[in-house]
Design a protein around this motif. Structure first.
Motif, PDB file in Angstrom:
ATOM      1  N   UNK A   1       0.977  -1.265   0.334  1.00 12.26           N
ATOM      2  CA  UNK A   1       0.107   0.194   0.233  1.00 12.26           C
ATOM      3  C   UNK A   1       1.030   1.069  -0.031  1.00 12.26           C
ATOM      4  N   UNK A   2       0.293   2.289  -0.928  1.00 13.08           N
ATOM      5  CA  UNK A   2       1.060   3.542  -0.972  1.00 13.08           C
ATOM      6  C   UNK A   2       1.346   4.054   0.218  1.00 13.08           C
ATOM      7  N   UNK A   3       0.423   4.364   1.030  1.00 16.39           N
ATOM      8  CA  UNK A   3       0.301   4.640   1.760  1.00 16.39           C
ATOM      9  C   UNK A   3       1.379   4.783   3.727  1.00 16.39           C
ATOM     10  N   UNK A   4       1.449   3.348   3.236  1.00 15.68           N
ATOM     11  CA  UNK A   4       2.164   2.437   4.561  1.00 15.68           C
ATOM     12  C   UNK A   4       3.901   2.359   4.621  1.00 15.68           C
ATOM     13  N   UNK A   5       4.133   3.714   5.491  1.00 14.85           N
ATOM     14  CA  UNK A   5       5.299   4.350   6.084  1.00 14.85           C
ATOM     15  C   UNK A   5       6.003   3.194   6.797  1.00 14.85           C
ATOM     16  N   UNK A   6       6.339   1.941   7.156  1.00 19.82           N
ATOM     17  CA  UNK A   6       6.291   1.306   8.168  1.00 19.82           C
ATOM     18  C   UNK A   6       5.786   1.513   9.400  1.00 19.82           C
ATOM     19  N   UNK A   7       5.941   0.247  10.733  1.00 22.12           N
ATOM     20  CA  UNK A   7       6.018   0.612  11.815  1.00 22.12           C
ATOM     21  C   UNK A   7       7.043   0.624  12.836  1.00 22.12           C
ATOM     22  N   UNK A   8       6.672   0.932  13.972  1.00 22.51           N
ATOM     23  CA  UNK A   8       7.420   0.612  15.861  1.00 22.51           C
ATOM     24  C   UNK A   8       7.156  -0.778  16.328  1.00 22.51           C
ATOM     25  N   UNK A   9       7.607  -1.379  16.283  1.00 27.60           N
ATOM     26  CA  UNK A   9       7.243  -2.863  17.235  1.00 27.60           C
ATOM     27  C   UNK A   9       8.196  -3.038  18.563  1.00 27.60           C
ATOM     28  N   UNK A  10       7.384  -3.266  19.455  1.00 27.59           N
ATOM     29  CA  UNK A  10       8.271  -4.098  20.753  1.00 27.59           C
ATOM     30  C   UNK A  10       9.477  -4.974  20.569  1.00 27.59           C
ATOM     31  N   UNK A  11      10.330  -5.076  20.655  1.00 29.19           N
ATOM     32  CA  UNK A  11      11.087  -5.660  20.900  1.00 29.19           C
ATOM     33  C   UNK A  11      11.965  -7.065  21.647  1.00 29.19           C
ATOM     34  N   UNK A  12      10.262  -7.303  21.460  1.00 29.06           N
ATOM     35  CA  UNK A  12      10.274  -8.401  22.491  1.00 29.06           C
ATOM     36  C   UNK A  12       9.309  -9.704  21.582  1.00 29.06           C
ATOM     37  N   UNK A  13       9.148  -9.000  19.971  1.00 29.75           N
ATOM     38  CA  UNK A  13       8.107  -9.714  19.709  1.00 29.75           C
ATOM     39  C   UNK A  13       9.032 -10.599  18.434  1.00 29.75           C
ATOM     40  N   UNK A  14       8.124 -11.616  17.508  1.00 30.86           N
ATOM     41  CA  UNK A  14       8.579 -11.855  16.410  1.00 30.86           C
ATOM     42  C   UNK A  14       8.252 -11.368  15.044  1.00 30.86           C
ATOM     43  N   UNK A  15       9.093 -11.143  14.166  1.00 29.82           N
ATOM     44  CA  UNK A  15       9.016 -10.345  13.267  1.00 29.82           C
ATOM     45  C   UNK A  15       8.524 -11.823  12.113  1.00 29.82           C
ATOM     46  N   UNK A  16       7.730 -12.043  11.312  1.00 31.70           N
ATOM     47  CA  UNK A  16       8.127 -13.267  10.548  1.00 31.70           C
ATOM     48  C   UNK A  16       7.548 -12.537   9.095  1.00 31.70           C
ATOM     49  N   UNK A  17       8.049 -12.827   8.137  1.00 31.87           N
ATOM     50  CA  UNK A  17       8.298 -12.134   6.245  1.00 31.87           C
ATOM     51  C   UNK A  17       8.098 -13.369   5.623  1.00 31.87           C
ATOM     52  N   UNK A  18       6.852 -13.282   5.091  1.00 33.22           N
ATOM     53  CA  UNK A  18       6.696 -14.684   4.289  1.00 33.22           C
ATOM     54  C   UNK A  18       7.295 -13.439   2.858  1.00 33.22           C
ATOM     55  N   UNK A  19       7.796 -14.928   2.153  1.00 32.78           N
ATOM     56  CA  UNK A  19       7.735 -14.460  -0.034  1.00 32.78           C
ATOM     57  C   UNK A  19       6.788 -14.699  -0.134  1.00 32.78           C
ATOM     58  N   UNK A  20       5.909 -14.157  -1.222  1.00 33.88           N
ATOM     59  CA  UNK A  20       5.122 -14.504  -2.237  1.00 33.88           C
ATOM     60  C   UNK A  20       5.530 -14.641  -3.583  1.00 33.88           C
ATOM     61  N   UNK A  21       4.776 -15.534  -4.030  1.00 30.91           N
ATOM     62  CA  UNK A  21       5.223 -15.886  -5.545  1.00 30.91           C
ATOM     63  C   UNK A  21       6.690 -15.647  -5.671  1.00 30.91           C
ATOM     64  N   UNK A  22       7.116 -16.720  -4.399  1.00 27.89           N
ATOM     65  CA  UNK A  22       8.891 -16.847  -4.368  1.00 27.89           C
ATOM     66  C   UNK A  22       9.623 -17.291  -5.999  1.00 27.89           C
ATOM     67  N   UNK A  23       9.091 -18.042  -6.682  1.00 23.18           N
ATOM     68  CA  UNK A  23       9.552 -18.300  -8.306  1.00 23.18           C
ATOM     69  C   UNK A  23       9.593 -16.885  -8.832  1.00 23.18           C
ATOM     70  N   UNK A  24       8.480 -16.549  -9.367  1.00 23.58           N
ATOM     71  CA  UNK A  24       7.901 -15.076  -9.958  1.00 23.58           C
ATOM     72  C   UNK A  24       8.902 -13.752  -9.287  1.00 23.58           C
ATOM     73  N   UNK A  25       8.894 -13.811  -7.946  1.00 22.36           N
ATOM     74  CA  UNK A  25       9.498 -12.765  -7.350  1.00 22.36           C
ATOM     75  C   UNK A  25      10.295 -13.035  -6.056  1.00 22.36           C
ATOM     76  N   UNK A  26      11.854 -13.242  -6.843  1.00 26.89           N
ATOM     77  CA  UNK A  26      12.785 -13.745  -5.644  1.00 26.89           C
ATOM     78  C   UNK A  26      13.521 -13.183  -4.995  1.00 26.89           C
ATOM     79  N   UNK A  27      13.841 -13.282  -3.622  1.00 27.55           N
ATOM     80  CA  UNK A  27      13.891 -12.298  -2.484  1.00 27.55           C
ATOM     81  C   UNK A  27      15.622 -12.987  -2.037  1.00 27.55           C
ATOM     82  N   UNK A  28      16.143 -12.181  -1.674  1.00 31.33           N
ATOM     83  CA  UNK A  28      17.231 -12.452  -1.189  1.00 31.33           C
ATOM     84  C   UNK A  28      16.991 -11.699   0.373  1.00 31.33           C
ATOM     85  N   UNK A  29      17.524 -12.737   1.609  1.00 36.06           N
ATOM     86  CA  UNK A  29      17.530 -11.822   3.305  1.00 36.06           C
ATOM     87  C   UNK A  29      19.204 -12.071   3.336  1.00 36.06           C
ATOM     88  N   UNK A  30      19.156 -10.690   4.192  1.00 34.40           N
ATOM     89  CA  UNK A  30      20.619 -10.496   4.468  1.00 34.40           C
ATOM     90  C   UNK A  30      20.472  -9.691   6.302  1.00 34.40           C
TER      91      UNK A  30
END
Length: 266
Positions: free
Chosen positions: A194-223
């Motif tokens: 979404x165009x208006x989403x500029x990020x978020x601040x989250x407590x450092x005790x949480x777990x952040x999970x990020x799933x890559x959708x359409x990984x074959x068509x849209x390859x992503x690296x993690x660093x």
């Protein structure tokens, strides 16, 4: 911290000093002079490490000595020096004795690639997901197992610690986080939807999970800082409180002061 003896011979309260440097001529020459002046010892015999270079060298040194209980004091002999103290060869023993301790905890990145192989790596600055091709990444973001952003189309996303909030996170227009805020910055890189989403601040005790959708068509690296995994399908980032690094800063220019200063720089 106990006061140091007034000597150039490295017998300060922190004990024996080892000097490391980047490979630039300027940094290597400084290391040789300081090593001779302060009776430098090998790294495995040191009670404190003095790192000479820029932020890149400092980050490498922090990773090398993570969880070894050896504090790191940086002096600026490189390009970017946000994490470094001012370079001065005089009164090093006294400066080390008066330095303020800052303890930081790294993020732990766990990434799974398209072959189902899991990779783990610590990140002192940030965990970032980056598109690998002309196709934008399509990501789904969850916090502690609850989906918070169903679909983010972007060049990538950053999970930054307070210590790393002035690095890649700041370049991506993310917020600067003062130390002690117990927050992580979640910052998109060139978001399209979404165009208006500029990020978020989250407590450092949480777990952040990020799933890559359409990984074959849209390859992503993690660093995780300098460690990269390509063609990933999922990443988890969380603060690893079992791991710690101690940094030393001059009292008049500590890390908190630098973070505050950065927020008023044009």
């Amino acid at each position: 911290m106990a006061s140091a003896a007034h000597s150039d011979k490295g017998d300060c309260a922190l004990g024996r000093i080892a000097f490391v440097s980047s490979q630039t001529p300027e940094a290597e020459a400084a290391r040789m002079r300081l090593n001779a002046r302060y009776n430098g010892v090998p790294e495995d015999e040191a009670d404190v490490i003095v790192a000479l270079g820029g932020d890149g060298l400092m980050l490498q040194t922090l990773h090398r000595f993570r969880d070894r209980g050896i504090p790191i004091y940086g002096m600026h002999r490189g390009s970017v020096g946000f994490l470094m103290n001012t370079y001065c060869e005089d009164d090093l023993v006294e400066r080390l004795a008066a330095a303020q301790h800052v303890r930081i905890h790294p993020l732990l990145m766990e990434a799974m690639d398209i072959n189902g192989v899991r990779h783990r790596a610590p990140a002192i600055n940030e965990v970032s997901l980056l598109r690998q091709s002309y196709q934008a990444a399509k990501l789904r973001i969850s916090i502690d197992g609850k989906v918070r952003l169903e679909e983010l189309i972007c060049d990538g996303v950053i999970v930054a610690t307070p210590a790393g909030s002035t690095a890649y996170n700041l370049s991506a227009h993310g917020p600067i986080l003062p130390l002690g805020t117990n927050l992580l910055a979640l910052t998109p890189i060139s978001p399209f939807r979404p165009r208006r989403w500029r990020g978020a601040l989250v407590p450092d005790k949480v777990r952040v999970d990020i799933a890559v959708m359409e990984a074959g068509k849209r390859p992503v690296s993690a660093v995780a800082d300098h460690f990269e995994v390509r063609n990933i399908v999922a990443v988890t980032a969380r603060l690893d409180t079992s791991s710690a690094i101690d940094m030393l800063f001059d009292p008049d220019h500590g890390l908190e002061e630098r973070i505050l200063h950065e927020q008023f720089v044009y």
